[in-house]
Design an enzyme around this catalytic site. Structure first.
Site, short mmCIF file in Angstrom:
data_model
loop_
_atom_site.label_atom_id
_atom_site.label_comp_id
_atom_site.label_asym_id
_atom_site.label_seq_id
_atom_site.Cartn_x
_atom_site.Cartn_y
_atom_site.Cartn_z
N GLU A 1 0.81 -1.22 0.00
CA GLU A 1 0.00 0.00 0.00
C GLU A 1 0.85 1.28 0.00
O GLU A 1 0.63 2.19 0.80
CB GLU A 1 -0.96 -0.01 1.19
CG GLU A 1 -2.00 -1.11 1.09
CD GLU A 1 -3.04 -1.09 2.21
OE1 GLU A 1 -2.94 -0.25 3.12
OE2 GLU A 1 -3.96 -1.93 2.17
N GLU B 1 -5.76 -8.34 -0.42
CA GLU B 1 -6.42 -7.94 0.82
C GLU B 1 -7.86 -7.60 0.48
O GLU B 1 -8.12 -6.69 -0.31
CB GLU B 1 -5.74 -6.73 1.48
CG GLU B 1 -4.36 -7.01 2.04
CD GLU B 1 -3.84 -5.87 2.90
OE1 GLU B 1 -4.67 -5.17 3.55
OE2 GLU B 1 -2.62 -5.65 2.92
#
Length: 503
Positions: free
Chosen positions: A173, A292
Site C-alpha cells: 500500500e 487484501e
C-alpha cells in the site's frame, strides 16, 4: 416470490478455478499472530507454540496461500529480528498499529506453520523503510540452498532445506498516507522495478506482485496503476488490489450489492494493465493479486489502535464480529473473484485469525467459526475445474450507492473430469424469497442433486460467539429439484446458497 432465471453452459467458460483464489493473510496486527496462530500456553499448542485448533480450522477453511508478515506492519519490519534464538530477539515498536512486537514468531516459525497448516507462503518485503538489498537478503535467506552467509544462517537456525517461496509482494500500500515510506507512483514504480530485477538475479522463478491502489476511493486510483506498471511492467507478474470499505452503514441494500463495486475494481485495473501492455507492445499480461479483501467496520472502537505511551503486545484490534449479512456479502465477493478468474490469479481474505477474520480465539481458550467462515469454506471445497459465467435474468432493486442492481448473483464451476457442477448464488433481497430456475440442459449428464444448502436467518444481524457458533449454519435446502435439465430452488432473503449436481 421473485422469479430469477439462470443459464449455465460450458460455452460460458471464464478460466480455470485457481486454488490461490482461496488465500488468506496473517499480519503482525492485534491478536492475529500472538494468541491467534501462536499461543504456547494453549492446551492444543505444539512444540512451536502453534495452536492445533487454529491449524485444524485453517485446513477446514480450505486456505491455499497465506500472505505474511503484512500489511502495514511490513513497512517498518526488520526481518532479521525474527530469526535465531528467541531469547535473543529484540522487542520492537510497531508504529503501524501502535503496538510492540516481541518477534517470537518470524520467518522460520511462519514457514513451519505453513507446512503444518498445508498452506503456501506468500511473503512481503519492506519497501517502506528499507529497500533493494534487504529484499534480496530475505530472498537469499529463504530460497538459496546453502553456501552463502544468509542461506547458511537459515540452515544454522534449523532449516537445512530452502523454503522456495514463490510469491513475493514488493511492499504494501505504498500509495497510502498511513504507510511508512509512502511515495509517489513514479518513485514506487522505479523502486519496485529495481527490487524485482535484483531479486530475479537470485531466483528467476519467483512471481512478483507490485502494489496497486489501496482502494477505488483513493484519489490516485487508475493513474497509480498506470504509472507503476509503466515503470515496472516487464519486471512484475501481478498488480495488487486491496478493498475493505464495504460495511453496513444503515443502507443494507447497498451493502448487499458490494460485489458490484468489486467487479468495477477488477475490471478497471484490468483495463489499465492492458492499456500499458498495448502501449509497450508486449505479449506478456500482468494479472491481479487481490491480496487484501474483506468486510471491515473501520469506525468501530475495536479498529482504533492504542495511543500515547501505551505500546502493548497483541492488543485487541480490528476484532469485528460478523453477522449473517456480512457472510452473504463475503460470499458474493467470492462470486466476483471467481467470475474474474481469467485476470484475478490470486486473492487473500484479510485476515485469518481474530483481526477482521473468519476464525476467532480466546487467549488460552476456545476458538470458533464466524459467519463469514462458511461461504469461504464451501467455495474452497466445492469449486473445481472451470469457472462458468452464469447468465442471469432477475428483477432489480434500487440502491443508493450502485444504482439498480439484480436481486440475485451467481457463478458456477464445472469439472469435466468428474462431472461435478457447483452453483454459488446469493439472494440480495431483504424481504423476498427468490425462486431460481436454472437451465443446465447443455450439461446433459447431470441427473443427480448432490446437495443444496442455504445460509440465512430471519435476523440478518445474528452473530456467532464462542457460546453459540452453530445455531446458524448452512442448512440443507429441501426445495431443490432437478428435472430434465431444469433445476429449481427457493432461496430465502439475505442468503448465501450452494447447489451441487453430479452425473
Amino acid at each position: 416470490m421473485l422469479p430469477v432465471s439462470l443459464t449455465v453452459d460450458p460455452a460460458f467458460r471464464v478460466g480455470p478455478v485457481r486454488r490461490r483464489t482461496f488465500g488468506s493473510f496473517v499480519e503482525h496486527l492485534g491478536r492475529c499472530v500472538y494468541t491467534g496462530i501462536h499461543d504456547p500456553g494453549h492446551p492444543t499448542a505444539d512444540e512451536d507454540g502453534f495452536r492445533g485448533d487454529v491449524i485444524a480450522l485453517t485446513r477446514e477453511l480450505g486456505i491455499s496461500t497465506v500472505r505474511y508478515p503484512g500489511g502495514n506492519f511490513v513497512s517498518g519490519y526488520r526481518w532479521e529480528d525474527g530469526i535465531g534464538p528467541r531469547d535473543q530477539r529484540p522487542t520492537r515498536l510497531d508504529v503501524a498499529w501502535h503496538s510492540s512486537d516481541p518477534n517470537l514468531v518470524g520467518v522460520d516459525e511462519f514457514m513451519r506453520w505453513t507446512k503444518k497448516s498445508g498452506t503456501e507462503a506468500m511473503m512481503a518485503v519492506n519497501l517502506g523503510t528499507r529497500g533493494i538489498q534487504e529484499a534480496m537478503d530475505l530472498l537469499e535467506y529463504c530460497n538459496v540452498p546453502g553456501g552463502t552467509r544468509l542461506s547458511d544462517l537459515r540452515r544454522a537456525n534449523g532449516a537445512p532445506d530452502p523454503y522456495r517461496v514463490t510469491m513475493w509482494c514488493l511492499g504494501n500500500e505504498m500509495d497510502g498516507p498511513w504507510q511508512l515510506g509512502q511515495m509517489s507512483a513514479y518513485e514506487y514504480g522505479r523502486l519496485a522495478a529495481r527490487t524485482a530485477a535484483g531479486m530475479r538475479m537470485i531466483d528467476p522463478n519467483i512471481e512478483l506482485v507490485a502494489c496497486g491502489s489501496s482502494g477505488v476511493v483513493m484519489p490516485t486510483f487508475g493513474e497509480w496503476e498506470r504509472i507503476v506498471l509503466q515503470e515496472a511492467y516487464e519486471q512484475v507478474d501481478y498488480i495488487s488490489a486491496h478493498a475493505y470499505y464495504w460495511e453496513e452503514d444503515g443502507d443494507l441494500g447497498s451493502f448487499l450489492a458490494s460485489a458490484v463495486d468489486m467487479d468495477h475494481f477488477v475490471e478497471s485495473v484490468t483495463a489499465t494493465a492492458d492499456s500499458v501492455r498495448a502501449h509497450k507492445k508486449v505479449a506478456k499480461r500482468v494479472h491481479i493479486s487481490f491480496d487484501e479483501w474483506n468486510v471491515w467496520y473501520q469506525d468501530r472502537a475495536e479498529s482504533r489502535p492504542p495511543t500515547g505511551d501505551d505500546w502493548p503486545v497483541a492488543p485487541v484490534l480490528l476484532e469485528d464480529r460478523y453477522n449473517v449479512a456480512d457472510a452473504v456479502v463475503v460470499g458474493n465477493l467470492l462470486i466476483s473473484l471467481l467470475r474474474h478468474t481469467d485476470r484475478v490469479h490470486s486473492a487473500s481474505l484479510a485476515q485469518l485469525v481474530n483481526a477482521i477474520a473468519p476464525i476467532m480465539t480466546e487467549p488460552g481458550g476456545r476458538s470458533w467459526r464466524q459467519t463469514i467462515f462458511h461461504p469461504f469454506a464451501q467455495a474452497s471445497a466445492f469449486a473445481s475445474g472451470e469457472v462458468l459465467r452464469v447468465a442471469i435474468e432477475a428483477p432489480t432493486y434500487e440502491t443508493a450507492k450502485f444504482g439498480d442492481v439484480p436481486v440475485a448473483d451467481a457463478v458456477a464451476t464445472w469439472d469435466a473430469e468428474t462431472g461435478a457442477l457447483a452453483l454459488f448464488a446469493v439472494n440480495r433481497s431483504t424481504t423476498d424469497t427468490v425462486e431460481m430456475t436454472v437451465d443446465v440442459r447443455s450439461l446433459p449428464g447431470l441427473t443427480r442433486v448432490v446437495d443444496a444448502t442455504s445460509l440465512s436467518n430471519p435476523d440478518h444481524t445474528w452473530q456467532a460467539t464462542a457460546d453459540d457458533s452453530t445455531s446458524v449454519l448452512p442448512r440443507t435446502n429441501p426445495s431443490v429439484k432437478l428435472d430434465s435439465g431444469t433445476l429449481t430452488v427457493e432461496v430465502p432473503p439475505v442468503s448465501w446458497n450452494t447447489v451441487r449436481l453430479g452425473i
